[in-house]
Enzyme design. Structure first.
Site, mmCIF file in Angstrom:
data_model
loop_
_atom_site.group_PDB
_atom_site.id
_atom_site.type_symbol
_atom_site.label_atom_id
_atom_site.label_comp_id
_atom_site.label_asym_id
_atom_site.label_seq_id
_atom_site.Cartn_x
_atom_site.Cartn_y
_atom_site.Cartn_z
ATOM 1 N N LYS A 101 0.857 -1.187 0.000
ATOM 2 C CA LYS A 101 0.000 0.000 0.000
ATOM 3 C C LYS A 101 0.892 1.234 0.000
ATOM 4 O O LYS A 101 1.930 1.246 0.681
ATOM 5 C CB LYS A 101 -0.882 -0.031 1.250
ATOM 6 C CG LYS A 101 -1.912 1.073 1.359
ATOM 7 C CD LYS A 101 -2.744 0.893 2.630
ATOM 8 C CE LYS A 101 -3.848 1.930 2.745
ATOM 9 N NZ LYS A 101 -4.663 1.740 3.981
ATOM 10 N N SER A 118 -9.734 1.498 3.085
ATOM 11 C CA SER A 118 -8.901 2.312 2.238
ATOM 12 C C SER A 118 -7.863 1.527 1.444
ATOM 13 O O SER A 118 -7.371 2.017 0.425
ATOM 14 C CB SER A 118 -8.174 3.364 3.077
ATOM 15 O OG SER A 118 -7.265 2.758 3.965
ATOM 16 N N SER A 165 -9.808 -0.954 7.177
ATOM 17 C CA SER A 165 -9.217 -0.711 5.859
ATOM 18 C C SER A 165 -8.477 -1.897 5.262
ATOM 19 O O SER A 165 -8.075 -1.833 4.099
ATOM 20 C CB SER A 165 -8.258 0.482 5.923
ATOM 21 O OG SER A 165 -8.977 1.683 5.959
#
Lengths: 489, 124
Positions: free
Chosen positions: A81, A156, A180
């Site tokens: 990420k 997210s 997330s």
């Protein structure tokens, strides 16, 4: 050749490397090719330094040639990420504020992976500064759900989930502040885990809400998630909230009959209205499967559940307003070219650099911390957080694991909730309590709704009981067999 | 699972409906948030459209937060972390630090190992 490779798991690929059936460079190239073929549709990658990936794979091949392979992760392509620091790589947090930022150091979790020979591949899309539940808050691009390209992948960590589901990397790391990791894992039909707060160092994770943030793995099977968790977990003196504890070999200790004789708590508050009826039916079916394996199922109550959203959005935004004060236009961020003086530089750089949701949350956080409102909002939320923690402590006096849906619905359509922030906040309804209580939570696939989209089962464990939590998930996975189904792209 | 279980959403939906009815009243008295003041605290310049939008949205969100005021928190300790975390000490040992070049590699403007910033002191 590559078609057979990109949906294989860590241990199988590792064995292929051991047996010299494939080189690490060939493996890395196969994933680069796969990414180039499908990512124009999926949009999971913000960037990828392919030569760095191939360099890392070359190092693996040298170790294999010398008989010095470092373990199962050596040579395995792992996506990150775009919130995790690796020296020399971009780190944008999907924000214009950090569009050109390059990390001057490597975070501890990533260092741990490097020391095991993992091959970093790609910087994966996310909601800006990890604020969002659909990946639509990225300043740069939309990511699409590999099961239905008109739908969001969740957020997210939507890029991390979509990349794994689409076979663009073997596994990946995300971060989970309110769901997330688990929510996008659920919506993309893969396994995702938020470890106990303190198990994985946060050093090198760009901070959103420091008392809630935790790095964790995405994978297409429980075993792979266990291997990747072992690769990142461990005490770190650079994170003062890091906890010293024994870390077993999670993957080696997985047991397919671990649910026998265990007590599963099913909190009634997570199955009321607002949970899609198909989601509820599939989760109940999964719990029934666990019962057939010899587990006892008891209904429990977590009475403060419905307070989680206000508590979370007060605490998380308050911490964010403080953490994101560092993005000031002075030292390493976007700097406005139209500012009149140094104070104006702060205002304009932040106005130009931050997106809408980030501004909204910083302003909300500044408000709940401001003079006259602190006691009514922030302090009160911290007290209710104590009550939420106690709910779980009490429940775990009598049960071994808690099972719930991960997300109240399957993936929604791109654009469906972007104009209604409160509706978007409710996507996290099943996951945020786990962050507030600091507990480990895992989502794994438990079937498909009639719209063809995957549904996730959330398992919540006792603090630092990752081994048992992973084992229960493994037992369900082996029995139900939902992991390993892949979208066609 | 019983059918009569009170879920997470109904209270929200009820409040939402109530809020929607109240929204005109909230708008009339400019809402709870002094958006100019809070934006100043947050050091973010907002344009008029953002101010109007954020004011309405944040009023709605704060209205939803009101449910916390109904909870009895008498005698409850606040949690700042999931676990009791006390001061964590380490030895005062010198270790290699980041080089100046690395520390400044992302600076938007720099010269002689320093970051250039706008003038902060008036000439007069």
């Amino acid at each position: 050749m590559s078609e057979e490779l990109y949906f294989k798991g860590v241990s199988e690929l590792s064995q292929m490397l051991d047996r010299r059936e494939i080189s690490a460079v060939e493996l890395a190239q196969a994933f680069i090719d796969r990414k180039n073929a499908v990512d124009p549709k999926v949009g999971a990658f913000l960037s990828a330094d392919e030569s760095d990936t191939l360099d890392r794979a070359t190092q693996t091949d040298k170790r294999i040639a010398a008989g010095e392979k470092l373990g199962m992760l050596d040579g395995i392509p792992v996506g990150l990420k775009d919130v995790l620091a690796v020296r020399g790589q971009k780190l944008t947090c999907a924000s214009k504020m950090l569009e050109n930022y390059v990390s001057p150091y490597t975070g501890t979790a990533m260092k741990n992976l490097e020391s095991r020979g993992a091959v970093f591949f790609g910087r994966l899309n996310m909601d800006e500064y990890a604020m969002g539940s659909s990946c639509e808050n990225s300043a740069f691009q939309k990511t699409r759900n590999p099961w239905n390209l008109e739908c969001i992948p969740g957020g997210s960590s939507g890029g991390s989930a979509a990349a794994v589901a689409a076979g663009e990397c073997v596994c990946s790391l995300g971060s989970d502040t309110g769901g997330s990791i688990r929510q996008p894992a659920s919506l993309c039909g893969i396994v995702g885990m938020k470890p106990t707060y303190g198990l994985v160092s946060r050093y090198g994770l760009a901070a959103f809400a420091s008392s809630l943030d935790q790095i964790g793995p995405f994978a297409r099977s429980v075993k792979d998630a266990a291997i990747l968790l072992n690769g990142v977990a461990g005490y770190d003196r650079l994170d003062s909230t890091s906890v010293k504890c024994d870390i077993p070999d999670y993957a080696a200790n997985l047991s397919a009959d671990s649910l026998k004789g265990k007590k599963i708590g099913v909190p009634k508050e997570y199955f009321g209205e607002g949970i899609d009826s198909e989601v509820r039916a599939l989760v109940e079916k999964a719990i029934a499967n666990c019962k057939e394996q010899g587990a006892e199922v008891v209904e429990i109550s977590l009475p403060h559940t419905d307070l989680a959203i206000p508590v979370y959005y007060i605490i998380a935004t308050a911490e964010a307003s403080s953490n994101l004060a560092r993005y000031d236009g002075i030292r390493y961020t976007h700097r406005s070219k139209s500012a009149k003086d140094v104070v104006d530089l702060y205002f304009k750089s932040r106005a130009e650099g931050f997106g809408e949701e980030v501004k909204r949350r910083i302003i909300l956080g500044s408000y709940v911390l401001s003079s006259g409102y602190y006691d009514a909002y922030y302090l009160r939320a911290q007290k209710v957080r104590t009550l939420i923690r106690r709910d779980f402590e009490k429940a775990f006096e009598s049960v071994d694991v808690i099972m719930t849906p991960t997300s109240p619905t399957t993936a929604f359509k791109i654009g469906e909730k972007t104009s209604d922030p409160l509706a978007m906040y409710l996507s996290d309804i099943c996951t945020i309590n786990v962050n507030l209580a600091g507990l480990p939570g895992l989502s794994l696939p438990c079937g498909f709704a009639s719209n063809g989209l995957p549904v996730g089962l959330q398992m919540i464990g006792k603090a630092f009981d990752e081994q048992n939590l992973l084992s229960y998930a493994y037992a369900y996975e082996q029995s139900a067999g939902w992991s390993g189904r892949n979208p066609s792209l | 699972m019983g059918e009569a279980v009170r879920g997470i959403m109904p209270r929200f939906l009820l409040e939402r409906a109530r809020l929607f009815c109240d929204l005109s009243g909230l708008m009339a008295n400019k809402g709870q948030i002094d958006i100019d003041y809070v934006a100043r605290l947050a050091r973010i310049e907002l344009d008029d459209a953002e101010k109007a939008r954020f004011s309405a949205q944040l009023d709605q969100i704060l209205g939803y937060f009101q449910k916390l005021s109904e909870v009895d928190v008498e005698g409850v300790e606040p949690s700042s972390h999931a676990y009791a975390v006390y001061n964590v000490w380490r030895g005062d040992e010198a270790t290699p630090a980041m080089s100046v070049e690395d520390a400044l590699m992302n600076a938007p403007a720099k010269r002689d190992n320093q970051i250039i910033v706008p003038k902060v002191v008036d000439d007069a």
